[in-house]
Structure formats: structure tokens, C-alpha cells
Design a protein around this motif. Sequence first.
Motif, PDB file in Angstrom:
ATOM      1  N   UNK A  19      -9.907 -21.901  -8.952  1.00  0.00           N
ATOM      2  CA  UNK A  19      -9.787 -20.626  -9.658  1.00  0.00           C
ATOM      3  C   UNK A  19      -8.825 -19.676  -8.960  1.00  0.00           C
ATOM      4  N   UNK A  20      -8.844 -19.639  -7.625  1.00  0.00           N
ATOM      5  CA  UNK A  20      -7.909 -18.773  -6.897  1.00  0.00           C
ATOM      6  C   UNK A  20      -6.477 -19.229  -7.124  1.00  0.00           C
ATOM      7  N   UNK A  21      -6.275 -20.535  -7.147  1.00  0.00           N
ATOM      8  CA  UNK A  21      -4.936 -21.071  -7.398  1.00  0.00           C
ATOM      9  C   UNK A  21      -4.477 -20.727  -8.810  1.00  0.00           C
ATOM     10  N   UNK A  22      -5.401 -20.772  -9.765  1.00  0.00           N
ATOM     11  CA  UNK A  22      -5.070 -20.410 -11.143  1.00  0.00           C
ATOM     12  C   UNK A  22      -4.619 -18.951 -11.208  1.00  0.00           C
ATOM     13  N   UNK A  23      -5.324 -18.091 -10.485  1.00  0.00           N
ATOM     14  CA  UNK A  23      -4.959 -16.675 -10.489  1.00  0.00           C
ATOM     15  C   UNK A  23      -3.557 -16.480  -9.917  1.00  0.00           C
ATOM     16  N   UNK A  24      -3.250 -17.201  -8.837  1.00  0.00           N
ATOM     17  CA  UNK A  24      -1.911 -17.107  -8.246  1.00  0.00           C
ATOM     18  C   UNK A  24      -0.856 -17.624  -9.225  1.00  0.00           C
ATOM     19  N   UNK A  25      -1.185 -18.713  -9.926  1.00  0.00           N
ATOM     20  CA  UNK A  25      -0.243 -19.282 -10.893  1.00  0.00           C
ATOM     21  C   UNK A  25       0.033 -18.306 -12.026  1.00  0.00           C
ATOM     22  N   UNK A  26      -0.996 -17.606 -12.476  1.00  0.00           N
ATOM     23  CA  UNK A  26      -0.804 -16.623 -13.541  1.00  0.00           C
ATOM     24  C   UNK A  26       0.093 -15.481 -13.076  1.00  0.00           C
ATOM     25  N   UNK A  27      -0.053 -15.071 -11.808  1.00  0.00           N
ATOM     26  CA  UNK A  27       0.821 -14.024 -11.264  1.00  0.00           C
ATOM     27  C   UNK A  27       2.270 -14.504 -11.226  1.00  0.00           C
ATOM     28  N   UNK A  28       2.472 -15.760 -10.838  1.00  0.00           N
ATOM     29  CA  UNK A  28       3.823 -16.321 -10.781  1.00  0.00           C
ATOM     30  C   UNK A  28       4.447 -16.353 -12.167  1.00  0.00           C
ATOM     31  N   UNK A  29       3.606 -16.637 -13.177  1.00  0.00           N
ATOM     32  CA  UNK A  29       4.107 -16.720 -14.552  1.00  0.00           C
ATOM     33  C   UNK A  29       4.588 -15.375 -15.084  1.00  0.00           C
ATOM     34  N   UNK A  30       4.072 -14.297 -14.503  1.00  0.00           N
ATOM     35  CA  UNK A  30       4.372 -12.971 -15.043  1.00  0.00           C
ATOM     36  C   UNK A  30       5.815 -12.548 -14.815  1.00  0.00           C
ATOM     37  N   UNK A  31       6.457 -13.110 -13.790  1.00  0.00           N
ATOM     38  CA  UNK A  31       7.804 -12.645 -13.445  1.00  0.00           C
ATOM     39  C   UNK A  31       8.680 -13.816 -13.031  1.00  0.00           C
TER      40      UNK A  31
END
Length: 307
Positions: A19-31
Motif C-alpha cells: 500500500x505504501x508503494x502504491x501511494x508513492x506510485x500515485x504521487x509519481x503519476x501526478x507529475x
Amino acid sequence: MMQTDTDTNGRPLLRRCDLDLIARAEEIQQEDPRESGSIGFMTRAVVQATMPHRDPGSNEFRRRNGNYTLVMMAPAEIGLPYGSLPRLILSWVSTEAVRNRRPDVVLGDSLAAFMRELGLTATGGRRGTIPRVKQQLQRLFSTSISCIHSGESHWASVGFRIADETRLWWHPKDPNQLDLWHSQVILGASFFRELIDHPVPVDTRALKALRRSPLALDIYCWLTYRMSYLRKATLVPWSALAEQFGADYGREDNFRAAFLDALRKVLTVYCLARVLPTPVGLLLKPSQTHVGREQPCRLPELSTHKQ
């Protein structure tokens, strides 16, 4: 052999512990990495064949990828670099060298500042991050590398030291203390030339997200590099992947289980990579590189199994 849950396309499923990795991946996707200033670089020499994942217990290490063999040598009293830290350090140093087009790289005003650049918190004690970073810095910059290309009708070798000079002035007991003299490394001329001529672009945010797994870091760098020139679907046998990424895992099925677990993490941050595990190998299909993505992608699905 360990079974790995897959989605309807055969890709490894995410687990609840990711789940923590998913959150980081979503942040990366934003920009986009260009907009965020997170485009970094890695040297091709250790992307095509990789450094040790764990301490090899010797001062010589070999890893092979087809006709390419990577040979690493280190002074016996210092030892070879291993694990995630030298990969993060090498990428950071390589990024600074490529950006500035200079072989002399200043490592920061303090040890704590440098560690923040790697996404690490400075902690002391025998098991803290400070002694481990210091040890891996010494090991990495004392290492010599030979890149050997061989075939039926040819043989070629290029050798270089990663660093010609290294000066570390940090204070381990006070990592925030500013240095009177800057800690710096001067990259070897041949290594710097190879880095400038053939840099491998990566997203530094992805490296930080995957930093707990040296195998995941290796797979991520290799996939985004391989996708930069892949033009048709290619099947890479498990035996070849084991030689390239993990000959020290013993049995091939042990390596395959470890590889699929790391691949699951990689596809969380690089979900545009079109790869498919099969019984005989990993099928690669032409994909956007992670630093050249033009569209957002759907994250891999979560497994319904509890972890």
C-alpha cells in the motif's frame, strides 16, 4: 516453486503490504519526471549486468548477460559494494555528473544532506544508516570494473575505476555539521566518458520508492533501458535472467520467485511496461520508457489474498 498471483493478463498482482508503494506510485503519476525535475541517470555498465545483492564475501564478482560479462574487483581489506545503497549512490553521482558534464562531484555540505538526497534518514549506531552509507561509499569508489564482450569471432574488454579520487570529510557523530572542506568524488576518466556517451535515464522518484530491494532497482533500470530500444516482442529465458540478475540465488525456481516478487514492485511504479511472465521466461513487448511516458497508466490490481 512458489506460486505468484497474477491478473487476467498474467502480470503479478500487488499485495496489501504494498500500500505504501502504491501511494508513492500515485504521487509519481501526478507529475511528469521532466516537470518534477526527477530525471536521473544510471551507468549502462551495471544496468546490463548488475552488482551483488548481498555481500559476496570476496573481492571479485562476475555477472553475465549474453555476450556481456561484468567483472568487479575491490581491495580485499575494503570489499565489494552490495545491496541497495551503492545503487542509489551510483545513480545520484551519475546524475550529477551528466547534468553538470563534469567528473568532479561534490557530495554535499554534510552527511545528513547527502543522505536526504538518497531518500534516507541519518541514524547512528551499529545498525544505523550512517555506518552503512560510509561503508558502501568506500566500497563503491574503491572498485574497478571490467566490461567484457565476447563471441565466436570477437573479444573485447574495457576496464575502468569508478573513481580516481574520493575525499570524505563528514562527521559520523554529527551528520548535520557542515564541512570545512567539501566531500567529493572525481570519477575515473573512462567511467565518466562511458557515462556521458551512454547514460541510462531513470526516474529518481522510482528509485527511492524501490530502495528496499536491490533486485527491484535492477529490474526497474533494466526495463526502462531495454524499452528504449525494444522494437519487437522478445522472450528472455529464466536461465538468462538468473545469470544477469541473480546467479547467487541457488536454484532457478528460488530466483524466479524472488524475481516475480520484485517485478510486482517494479510494475507498481512502471505500469506501462508491457511484460508477461511465462513458464519459460519473461516476455517483453515494446513499451514507453518510464521517463518518456506520454500518458498515465492504470496501477496493477491488488491480490485478494492477505499478506
